[in-house]
Structures are given as structure tokens and as C-alpha cells.
Motif scaffolding. Structure first.
Motif, PDB file in Angstrom:
ATOM      1  N   ALA A 448       0.831  -1.206   0.000  1.00  0.00           N
ATOM      2  CA  ALA A 448       0.000   0.000   0.000  1.00  0.00           C
ATOM      3  C   ALA A 448       0.863   1.253   0.000  1.00  0.00           C
ATOM      4  N   LEU A 449       1.958   1.223   0.730  1.00  0.00           N
ATOM      5  CA  LEU A 449       2.867   2.379   0.771  1.00  0.00           C
ATOM      6  C   LEU A 449       3.558   2.586  -0.573  1.00  0.00           C
ATOM      7  N   LEU A 450       3.970   1.484  -1.206  1.00  0.00           N
ATOM      8  CA  LEU A 450       4.617   1.602  -2.520  1.00  0.00           C
ATOM      9  C   LEU A 450       3.630   2.096  -3.570  1.00  0.00           C
ATOM     10  N   ASP A 451       2.386   1.618  -3.503  1.00  0.00           N
ATOM     11  CA  ASP A 451       1.380   2.028  -4.486  1.00  0.00           C
ATOM     12  C   ASP A 451       1.106   3.528  -4.431  1.00  0.00           C
ATOM     13  N   LEU A 698      -3.118  -6.264  -8.970  1.00  0.00           N
ATOM     14  CA  LEU A 698      -4.079  -5.225  -8.615  1.00  0.00           C
ATOM     15  C   LEU A 698      -3.441  -4.328  -7.562  1.00  0.00           C
ATOM     16  N   PRO A 699      -3.750  -3.029  -7.576  1.00  0.00           N
ATOM     17  CA  PRO A 699      -3.233  -2.148  -6.523  1.00  0.00           C
ATOM     18  C   PRO A 699      -3.990  -2.355  -5.222  1.00  0.00           C
ATOM     19  N   VAL A 700      -3.450  -1.779  -4.155  1.00  0.00           N
ATOM     20  CA  VAL A 700      -4.095  -1.832  -2.847  1.00  0.00           C
ATOM     21  C   VAL A 700      -4.368  -0.409  -2.385  1.00  0.00           C
ATOM     22  N   HIS A 701      -5.633  -0.112  -2.163  1.00  0.00           N
ATOM     23  CA  HIS A 701      -6.034   1.193  -1.627  1.00  0.00           C
ATOM     24  C   HIS A 701      -6.774   0.957  -0.307  1.00  0.00           C
ATOM     25  N   PRO A 702      -6.045   0.926   0.806  1.00  0.00           N
ATOM     26  CA  PRO A 702      -6.679   0.633   2.103  1.00  0.00           C
ATOM     27  C   PRO A 702      -7.738   1.666   2.461  1.00  0.00           C
ATOM     28  N   LEU A 703      -8.705   1.206   3.207  1.00  0.00           N
ATOM     29  CA  LEU A 703      -9.747   2.095   3.720  1.00  0.00           C
ATOM     30  C   LEU A 703      -9.321   2.589   5.099  1.00  0.00           C
ATOM     31  N   PRO A 704      -9.062   3.880   5.250  1.00  0.00           N
ATOM     32  CA  PRO A 704      -8.586   4.402   6.545  1.00  0.00           C
ATOM     33  C   PRO A 704      -9.574   4.096   7.667  1.00  0.00           C
ATOM     34  N   GLY A 705      -9.056   3.573   8.754  1.00  0.00           N
ATOM     35  CA  GLY A 705      -9.872   3.318   9.928  1.00  0.00           C
ATOM     36  C   GLY A 705     -10.652   2.019   9.901  1.00  0.00           C
ATOM     37  N   LEU A 706     -10.630   1.289   8.769  1.00  0.00           N
ATOM     38  CA  LEU A 706     -11.372   0.029   8.679  1.00  0.00           C
ATOM     39  C   LEU A 706     -10.425  -1.129   8.978  1.00  0.00           C
ATOM     40  N   ASP A 707     -10.692  -1.859  10.046  1.00  0.00           N
ATOM     41  CA  ASP A 707      -9.861  -2.990  10.447  1.00  0.00           C
ATOM     42  C   ASP A 707     -10.770  -4.189  10.699  1.00  0.00           C
ATOM     43  N   LEU A 708     -10.910  -5.029   9.682  1.00  0.00           N
ATOM     44  CA  LEU A 708     -11.820  -6.171   9.775  1.00  0.00           C
ATOM     45  C   LEU A 708     -11.149  -7.349  10.463  1.00  0.00           C
TER      46      LEU A 708
END
Length: 772
Positions: A448-451, A698-708
Motif C-alpha cells: 500500500a505504501l509503494l502504491d 491489482l493495486p491496494v487502496h486501504p480504507l482508513p480506519g477500517l480494520d476487519l
């Protein structure tokens, strides 16, 4: 002001009790250590008084009141009766050695009782040798309390301690021999060092037993009679002879396999040190602290490995040991100093090259391939570290594609050898480590950081998190696993992976009743059998022909997952077709034109035939990788028993589903099957998205604050990223469209033939519907 709840208050009391139990231990031991240190300095200066002995006795009694182990209490020395400086020095040296053994015994006592905080406290009070690695035991104590109490952890902590003190014993010998040879040793200094060495080398029997060592304690070996001057050949020979007797009793923790592994690691460390230094230092300035710290750490670990291997070389390669070991130690010291001074890369490369030549030409060390579990784990961990550090360096230089490629190399190495071993033991740790390579948990992961092209500070923090998690995994895997655990793990894997496949296949077969569906049932069964055979073939190939292609395992699994999703899309369409046309076709079977119009096309039938193979093989592919790892962890017989138990379990489940499914009305069963197929299709699609992100498709675009929670991904295929949230529900869009299309087509057909068209409502009451 918030009121304390009963639970909060109880936790507060427990924490306070632990703190009160911990603080006296630390204070009492530190006071004793400080008293011993100050007293030995007084002795060296010629100041000895009865008061000093009384103060040491008092400090010892305070420590004795903190002990819970009977073996530890037995090591408390009797009251001192001092008349000369030499006697005081000897007593202080013996006290230092005994205090180390007491701390180890108390550490194991508290560990077995599950007192993790006190275990860590006593472990922290143990004096470490130079260049010691203290990370492994510390990481084991960070596991859940029920895992900390395991006998394997006891053995690991005991072996760690014994290894430390064996190394300290040798280092004290080296120090004493240097001081005597240089003429700087005094009688008091010699007396203190001799008794400390004697006490350290005399390991208590419970410690050796806990470490699994059969070497008898070093008892009955009297101190050498050394007299001034100490820098004479006679004094050196007397000390050397005593050292030989002590060395013969020191526990041997290195098997031939261990020796090969450590020599391999030593050669690898020397090889990668200049690479890490090159990535971390430019123009004599530290640009990537993480890389620079790795170069320092690898150098320290190389020095520690030389000390650990020295007695082996002394025994097996005596000539090379006598001629080149001092030079090797000296050059490693030079290398450490050069790195500390941040000298030019060419200087580091020259020194490390000289060290490598000594290891290869004089001691026969080479970069040969690893074989057993221990070698594979440590070598893989080193490869992962190397790839991650090179990835960070590439990102620092703005080479983002290269950084991602190296990240993928690191992840595939971790996944193929480490993650699959950690997952059965500690799924939370395995998942957390995996996510640190990908989207992260609590903080962004590396991909995610590299993307997003993150800043160097963010990248460094992400890489450090992954490396820390990796260290935890390696430490966990150093604890041995019982055959029963191996068998149970194999059972759970087969049961878990096979359950999805058997449920959907059994549901489909139960719904395909009637002679007209016999050929489809046979095709699905044959496809499933072929899937099992292909899984077995994959297991065999994974150990032989395609073992070198293990890095492509995730990509192959991603392709299989996509095919499985496509198959399930087709099956979903077939289920709706059956639900809306079954009764209508029963009334129109004599109308050949209409029957052909509604007959399922060939590609749908082919899809139903292929569902047996892909549904089984998708799960079988992953299962074979897990089984390959378990065979390396334990015996093949334990794995086979677990696999057989797993097959019995899923076979029973499948039979029950078939039996009860046959009792259900056909139309209701089709509805149940349809819901099941749709739910599994969504999960498969989510897993495929995750695999595509893992392999970089596929890229990774994390959802801030979402921790499933982890189970959401495992059972529902939903992961906390935009891609993981939005793509899987697209399967539901397809399902809705397919349902609407087939419903409209059925209604149009009824309107076209009103004279023979019955209502569809009574279909659920039909006992023997005819299907196409």
C-alpha cells in the motif's frame, strides 16, 4: 471523573500485584550486583573489611526471599568468612556465576507457571555474552500466555540460556588468557575469574534437563594452581590444561545439522553485509537507517557465530583454528569498527572479502543449499530480509517498479516457507505478518505504501514492522512441534479446505436427481476425482519437479481462483434456469421446438462437468502446499494420519448432506443450492481479488480506519481495501441480472403457450419433476 468498573478495578489490582512482585526482584538483584561490582573494585585496590562480607551476605538474603524455586535456593552461598583479598575475590567471582544460574532457574519456574511478567524480569537480569542474540526468547514471551507455558518454550529458553553461558565461559577464558599473557593480571583478578568460570560452567542439573542436554555438570574439577608471574609458558600451559577439562564438560548444543546451518549463516552474513551497507550508506553518510542497522546487526551476529563455532573448529579443524581463528576474530572487529565509523563502501567490501576468503579457503565454508527445517527457516528469513532491504533502497532511489518486484520476492519467500508453518500454530501472527507485506493492520503495509509513493519515513516504518513480525515468526518456529500437533494440524487443514468443496458438490449432486441427470452427476463426480488426483500429483511435483517454482504458487492459485469464479458464475445461471423452467418443461416435453428452446446449452453442461474438478482442485492446490510444509515440520506418518482423518470427516459431512438433501423438495433444494453457490462465489471472488493484490496484479487502496477481523476475509472473502470491498459484491450484481433474465424468459414462454401453461406456484409440490 470516570468511575472504575468492577472489571477495571480487578485488572488494576492484578497489575499492581504483579508490579509489587516484580519490583523487589529487580531491586534486590541489582543491589547484589552493584555490591559485588563495588566490592571487587575494593579488593583490586587492596581494601578488604569484614563489613564488606556482611553487606554481601545481607544482599544475598534479600535475593533469597524473592525465590520460588528450591533448586535456586540451594545455590545461595553460605555466609562469607573472609581473611584475605584472594578469598574475597574468589567468593565474589563465585557469587557472580551462581547469580546467573539462579536467575535462569527462576525464569523457567515462572515460565512453567505462566507468570510471563516475572519470567521476562528474570530473563532480563541475566548477563549476556558479547554479540549475543537476545531476540528469540523475548519474542517467544510475547506469545499468548497459554503458548508461553508450553514445554517447547521451556526448552527454547533453557537452551538459549545454556548457549549464552557457554559463550560467556569461553569469553571469560579468552579475557583471562589475554590479561595473563600481557602481564596485567593480578592474583585477585585471577582468583575472581577462575571461580566465576567454575560457577558458570557448573550448570545445575535441572537446567541441563530442561534444555535437553545429556552432558554431566562440570563437578569435581579443581581450580588450577596459578602463581605469579602469570605471563610465563608454565602458567599459560596450566590454564590451557584446565580450560581443556572445562571445555570437555560444556554442553554441546550443536548437532552436525546445526553446525552446517550456522556455518551457512555465517557465510551468508559476510556476503550480505556489504550489500546492506551499500543500500544504507551513500558518500559516507547514512541515508537509510534501517539498512545501516542491518549491516551492524549482521556483523554482530557474525562475531557471535564465530564464537559459537570456535570449539567445533578447534575439535574438527584444529590446524585451521590455531592459525586463522585469531585473524578471523581480528578482522571481524575491524569490520565492526569500520561500519561504526561509516567508512567508504570500498573499505567495507575489502574487509568483508578478506573475511569471506578465510572462511571459504581455510575453514571450507561455502554457500551450499540448506536442507532441513532449521536451515530453511533461517536462510529464508535472511533472504526475506535481504529482499525487503533492497526493496526499500530501490524505493528510496525512486525505482518503484523494482521496489515492488523485490517486495513480491520477499513475500513469496515468506509465504512458501514461513507463513504456512506459522499459520497452524498462531494464525493471528501469520495473518498480521502477511498483511504487513500487503495492506497493513493498524498502519499501512508495504505494498500500500509503494502504491501511493509514500515518504521515506512512512516506508521505513512499514518495512520495520514487517521485519519485526518476521522475527516473531522465526522465533516461534524454533520451538519444536509434537507429532500429535502435526497430525491434528493436517486434519484441520484438510477439513477446512475440503469443507467448502464437499458442501457445494454434495448440494449439487443431491439436487441432480432423476435418470435424466445421471450423466451430469457422473461428470461432476469424475471431475472431483480428477481434482483429487491432480492435487496429489501437485504435491508430488511440488517436492520434485516444480519445487524451484514455488515462488509462483500465489500466481497459480490466483489463476485457479479466477477459473473457479467463472465456473460458479455459469453454475449460478444453471440453477436459475432449473428453478424457473423445471415445471414448464414438464408440460412442454412433447413440444420438440419449445423443448429445444429451453434446453440448457452445451457450454452450461460443460461448466457443470468442470465444477467438480475446479472446485476440488482449487482447495487441493492450497492443501498440497500446507502438507508439504507439515512433512518438513514433522514425520510423514503423522501427516498421513491427519490427512486420513480429514478425509473421513469431510466424507461424513458429504454423506449427511446427500442423505438429508435427498429428503428435501427439489425446488427448495435448488434454492438452497443457489444461495450456497452464490455465497461461495462471492467468497471466491474476494479471495481472487486478494491474491491479485498479493502478486501485484491489482493495486491496494486501504480504507482508513477500517480494520476487519481475520475471519471476515477467510469466510466471506472481504478485505479492508476499496478493491476488497467493492469487487466481490459485483458477483451479486451478476446474480441479480441472471435471476431477472431467466424469470422474464420463463414468463414470456408461458404467455406464448397459454393453452398448456400451468402456474409455477404448485411446482414445489411436485414429487418427480422432469428437468432438462
Amino acid at each position: 471523573m470516570k468511575r472504575l468498573t468492577p472489571l477495571t478495578f480487578a485488572l488494576f489490582l492484578v497489575s499492581a500485584a504483579l508490579l509489587r512482585a516484580q519490583v523487589p526482584v529487580v531491586d534486590d538483584v541489582h543491589q547484589l550486583q552493584e555490591k559485588l561490582d563495588s566490592s571487587i573494585l575494593d579488593v583490586y585496590e587492596g581494601n578488604v573489611s569484614p563489613q564488606t562480607a556482611q553487606e554481601i551476605d545481607k544482599a544475598w538474603q534479600a535475593v533469597a526471599s524473592d525465590l520460588s524455586s528450591n533448586e535456586a535456593r540451594s545455590l545461595i552461598p553460605p555466609a562469607l568468612s573472609i581473611s584475605t583479598p584472594n578469598e574475597m575475590a574468589a567468593s565474589i567471582g563465585a557469587s557472580r556465576g551462581r547469580l546467573e544460574q539462579i536467575a535462569a532457574l527462576e525464569m523457567l519456574e515462572d515460565q512453567r507457571a505462566g507468570r510471563v511478567t516475572l519470567t521476562q524480569t528474570w530473563r532480563d537480569l541475566i548477563t549476556l555474552p558479547k554479540f549475543a542474540n537476545a531476540d528469540d526468547g523475548g519474542l517467544l514471551l510475547q506469545q499468548p500466555p497459554d503458548q508461553v507455558k508450553q514445554p517447547g518454550v521451556t526448552q527454547s529458553l533453557a537452551k538459549e540460556y545454556v548457549g549464552w553461558q557457554v559463550t560467556r565461559t569461553r569469553q571469560l577464558f579468552d579475557e583471562l588468557q589475554r590479561m595473563m599473557a600481557s602481564g596485567e593480571a593480578t592474583p585477585e583478578y585471577v582468583a575472581a575469574k577462575l571461580t566465576e568460570i567454575q560457577a558458570l560452567s557448573n550448570f545445575p542439573a535441572p537446567l541441563l534437563q530442561a534444555a535437553g542436554v545429556t552432558t554431566p555438570p562440570a563437578v569435581g574439577i579443581e581450580l588450577p594452581q596459578l602463581t605469579e608471574p602469570y605471563n610465563t609458558p608454565a602458567a599459560a600451559a596450566s590454564l590451557a590444561a584446565w580450560r581443556d577439562r572445562i571445555e570437555a564438560t560444556l554442553p554441546n548444543l550443536l548437532s552436525p545439522t546445526d553446525i552446517t546451518r550456522l556455518q551457512r549463516l555465517l557465510a551468508r552474513f559476510i556476503d550480505v553485509i556489504p550489500k546492506e551497507y551499500r543500500n544504507g550508506v551513500q558518500n559516507s553518510a547514512v541515508v537509510i537507517p534501517l539498512e545501516y542497522k542491518e549491516a551492524i546487526q549482521f556483523t554482530q551476529q557474525a562475531q557471535s557465530l564465530v564464537n559459537e563455532l570456535a570449539p567445533v573448529w578447534r575439535r574438527d579443524q584444529h590446524d585451521a583454528y590455531e592459525k586463522y581463528k585469531p585473524e578471523l576474530v581480528q578482522k571481524l572487529g575491524v569490520l565492526a569498527k569500520q561500519i561504526d565509523q561509516v567508512q567508504d563502501l570500498s573499505v567495507i567490501q575489502k574487509t568483508s572479502g578478506e573475511i569471506g576468503s578465510i572462511l571459504q579457503d581455510r575453514f571450507g565454508l561455502s554457500a551450499r543449499r540448506a536442507g532441513d527445517k532449521g536451515q530453511i527457516i533461517e536462510e529464508t528469513a535472511l533472504d526475506v530480509r535481504d529482499s525487503l532491504n533492497n526493496s526499500l533502497a530501490a524505493a528510496k532511489a525512486g525505482h518503484w517498479s523494482e521496489a515492488e518486484s523485490l517486495r513480491l520476492d520477499a513475500y513469496t519467500a515468506f509465504d512458501s516457507e514461513i507463513e504456512i508453518r506459522v499459520m497452524p500454530r498462531n494464525p493471528t501472527l501469520a495473518t498480521r505478518t502477511e498483511r504487513s507485506f500487503l495492506d497493513g493492520q493498524g498502519q499501512l503495509g508495504i505494498k500500500a505504501l509503494l502504491d501511493r509513493g509514500a515518504s521515506m519515513d512512512e516506508l521505513t516504518a512499514g518495512y520495520e514492522t514487517a521485519l519485526k513480525n518476521l522475527d516473531e515468526c522465526v522465533a516461534l518456529l524454533k520451538v519444536s512441534v509434537s507429532p500429535a500437533t502435526i497430525g491434528f494440524t493436517a486434519f484441520t487443514i484438510v477439513a477446512r479446505e475440503g469443507l467448502e468443496a464437499i458442501v457445494i458438490l454434495a448440494a449439487l449432486l443431491a439436487g441432480l436427481r432423476g435418470d435424466e441427470n445421471a450423466h451430469i452427476r457422473r461428470g461432476i463426480v469424475q471431475g472431483a476425482i480428477l481434482g483429487v488426483a491432480a492435487s496429489g500429483l501437485t504435491f508430488w511435483l511440488s517436492q520434485t519437479v516444480i519445487h524451484s517454482l514455488v515462488r509462483y504458487g500465489e500466481k497459480l492459485e490466483a489463476v485457479v481462483s479466477v477459473l473457479a469464479v467463472i465456473i460458479l458464475l455459469i453454475v449460478t445461471n444453471w440453477v436459475f434456469h432449473k428453478m424457473y423452467w423445471v415445471g414448464w418443461n414438464a408440460k412442454l416435453r412433447d413440444l420438440s421446438k419449445s423443448a429445444k428452446a429451453v434446453r440448457a446449452p452445451f457450454w452450461e453442461v460443460s461448466a457443470l462437468l468442470g465444477v467438480g474438478f475446479l472446485t476440488v482442485y482449487r482447495e487441493g492446490f492450497e492443501t498440497t502446499i500446507f502438507m508439504q510444509s507439515l512433512v518438513l515440520e514433522g514425520s510423514a506418518s503423522s501427516v498421513m494420519l491427519g490427512v486420513l482423518a480429514g478425509f473421513v470427516f469431510i466424507g461424513t459431512i458429504g454423506t449427511l448432506i446427500m442423505f438429508f438433501g435427498a429428503k428435501l423438495p427439489y425446488r427448495k433444494l435448488l434454492i438452497v443450492t443457489g444461495v450456497l453457490v452464490v455465497s461461495i462465489m462471492v467468497t471466491f471472488l474476494g479471495s481472487a481479488v486478494r491474491l491479485f493484490q498479493t502478486v501485484g496484479w491489482l493495486p491496494v487502496h486501504p480504507l482508513p480506519g477500517l480494520d476487519l477481523p481475520n475471519w471476515v476475509g477467510v469466510w466471506l472473502g472481504i478485505y479492508p481495501s476499496w478493491e476488497g470491498i467493492l469487487i466481490p459484491p459485483l458477483a451479486l450484481v451478476y446474480v441479480g441480472g441472471a435471476w431477472l433474465y431467466t424469470k422474464i424468459m420463463a414468463q414470456n414462454a408461458q404467455q406464448k403457450y397459454p393453452s398448456v401453461a400451468p402456474t409455477i406456484a404448485p411446482l414445489s409440490k411436485s414429487k418427480n419433476p422432469v428437468s432438462v
